[in-house]
Scaffold this motif. Structure first.
Motif, PDB file in Angstrom:
ATOM      1  N   GLY A  44      22.198  -9.204  -9.076  1.00 55.62           N
ATOM      2  CA  GLY A  44      20.757  -9.572  -9.513  1.00 55.62           C
ATOM      3  C   GLY A  44      20.465  -9.665 -10.932  1.00 55.62           C
ATOM      4  N   THR A  45      19.125  -9.858 -10.974  1.00 53.57           N
ATOM      5  CA  THR A  45      18.549  -9.799 -12.536  1.00 53.57           C
ATOM      6  C   THR A  45      18.120  -8.639 -13.003  1.00 53.57           C
ATOM      7  N   LYS A  46      18.294  -7.931 -14.109  1.00 51.40           N
ATOM      8  CA  LYS A  46      17.715  -6.872 -14.585  1.00 51.40           C
ATOM      9  C   LYS A  46      17.307  -7.028 -15.864  1.00 51.40           C
ATOM     10  N   LYS A  47      16.507  -6.002 -16.346  1.00 53.71           N
ATOM     11  CA  LYS A  47      15.807  -6.069 -17.765  1.00 53.71           C
ATOM     12  C   LYS A  47      16.381  -5.158 -18.538  1.00 53.71           C
ATOM     13  N   SER A  48      16.222  -5.577 -19.747  1.00 52.31           N
ATOM     14  CA  SER A  48      16.903  -4.936 -21.054  1.00 52.31           C
ATOM     15  C   SER A  48      15.864  -4.895 -22.134  1.00 52.31           C
ATOM     16  N   SER A  49      15.925  -3.820 -22.978  1.00 50.45           N
ATOM     17  CA  SER A  49      15.207  -4.045 -24.281  1.00 50.45           C
ATOM     18  C   SER A  49      16.475  -3.910 -25.380  1.00 50.45           C
ATOM     19  N   ALA A  50      16.287  -4.897 -26.344  1.00 48.41           N
ATOM     20  CA  ALA A  50      17.523  -5.024 -27.454  1.00 48.41           C
ATOM     21  C   ALA A  50      16.776  -5.267 -28.849  1.00 48.41           C
ATOM     22  N   GLN A  51      17.433  -4.421 -29.629  1.00 46.29           N
ATOM     23  CA  GLN A  51      16.740  -4.736 -31.074  1.00 46.29           C
ATOM     24  C   GLN A  51      17.906  -5.442 -31.840  1.00 46.29           C
ATOM     25  N   ILE A  52      17.521  -6.959 -31.567  1.00 40.85           N
ATOM     26  CA  ILE A  52      18.696  -7.846 -31.677  1.00 40.85           C
ATOM     27  C   ILE A  52      17.744  -9.046 -32.723  1.00 40.85           C
ATOM     28  N   THR A  53      16.522  -8.661 -33.240  1.00 40.95           N
ATOM     29  CA  THR A  53      15.783  -9.475 -34.008  1.00 40.95           C
ATOM     30  C   THR A  53      16.197  -9.884 -35.115  1.00 40.95           C
ATOM     31  N   MET A  81      10.459  -0.608 -19.039  1.00 38.81           N
ATOM     32  CA  MET A  81      11.670   0.055 -18.637  1.00 38.81           C
ATOM     33  C   MET A  81      12.793  -0.834 -18.548  1.00 38.81           C
ATOM     34  N   SER A  82      13.593  -0.332 -19.343  1.00 39.08           N
ATOM     35  CA  SER A  82      14.966  -1.188 -19.507  1.00 39.08           C
ATOM     36  C   SER A  82      16.172  -0.614 -18.416  1.00 39.08           C
ATOM     37  N   GLU A  83      16.616  -1.777 -17.629  1.00 36.20           N
ATOM     38  CA  GLU A  83      17.416  -1.254 -16.544  1.00 36.20           C
ATOM     39  C   GLU A  83      18.923  -1.404 -16.756  1.00 36.20           C
ATOM     40  N   VAL A  84      19.425  -1.837 -18.089  1.00 32.29           N
ATOM     41  CA  VAL A  84      20.790  -1.866 -18.468  1.00 32.29           C
ATOM     42  C   VAL A  84      20.746  -2.099 -20.081  1.00 32.29           C
ATOM     43  N   LEU A  85      22.224  -1.578 -20.177  1.00 36.87           N
ATOM     44  CA  LEU A  85      22.236  -1.426 -21.886  1.00 36.87           C
ATOM     45  C   LEU A  85      23.012  -2.731 -22.382  1.00 36.87           C
ATOM     46  N   THR A  86      22.293  -3.676 -23.243  1.00 34.18           N
ATOM     47  CA  THR A  86      22.998  -4.757 -23.796  1.00 34.18           C
ATOM     48  C   THR A  86      23.601  -4.365 -24.775  1.00 34.18           C
ATOM     49  N   LEU A  87      25.187  -4.815 -24.915  1.00 33.51           N
ATOM     50  CA  LEU A  87      25.787  -4.159 -25.988  1.00 33.51           C
ATOM     51  C   LEU A  87      26.067  -5.136 -27.213  1.00 33.51           C
TER      52      LEU A  87
END
Length: 112
Positions: A44-53, A81-87
């Protein structure tokens, strides 16, 4: 660095997904985006926070495929709430460059 068994690697569930929403993360200590990533029907869909600005704008992120760890516990980032770790990998200046397949692949595919 210590070596690990292949079974240890298999325990980290790294999947590919497509970013369907991206926007600045309000209240973050460091500039970041909040992402909504589609990992296909099974996950499904998951939320993530990423410091990629530094390297990406929200507009260019939408539609882009990324890799993420989907089996870490959720993590509170400010009010988000971040649900996954974007790599990603660090660039020479320490900013983050995303990991992505070089050709389109089905969402939810597991890294091996």
């Amino acid at each position: 660095m210590a070596t690990i068994a292949y079974e240890d690697f298999e325990r980290v569930d790294i999947r590919v997904g497509t970013i369907i929403e991206a926007a600045p993360l309000e209240g973050a200590r460091k500039p970041a985006y909040r992402l909504l990533i589609d990992f296909g029907e099974a996950i499904g869909t998951k939320k993530s926070s990423a410091q990629i600005t530094v390297h990406y704008t929200p507009q260019e992120l939408v539609g882009r495929q990324v890799a993420a760890v989907v089996n870490f516990p959720p993590r509170q980032i400010g009010k988000f709430m971040s649900e996954v770790l974007t790599l990603g990998f660090p660039a020479a200046d320490g900013s983050v460059v995303l990991i992505a397949p070089t050709k389109p692949v089905p969402n939810g595919g597991k890294l091996f």
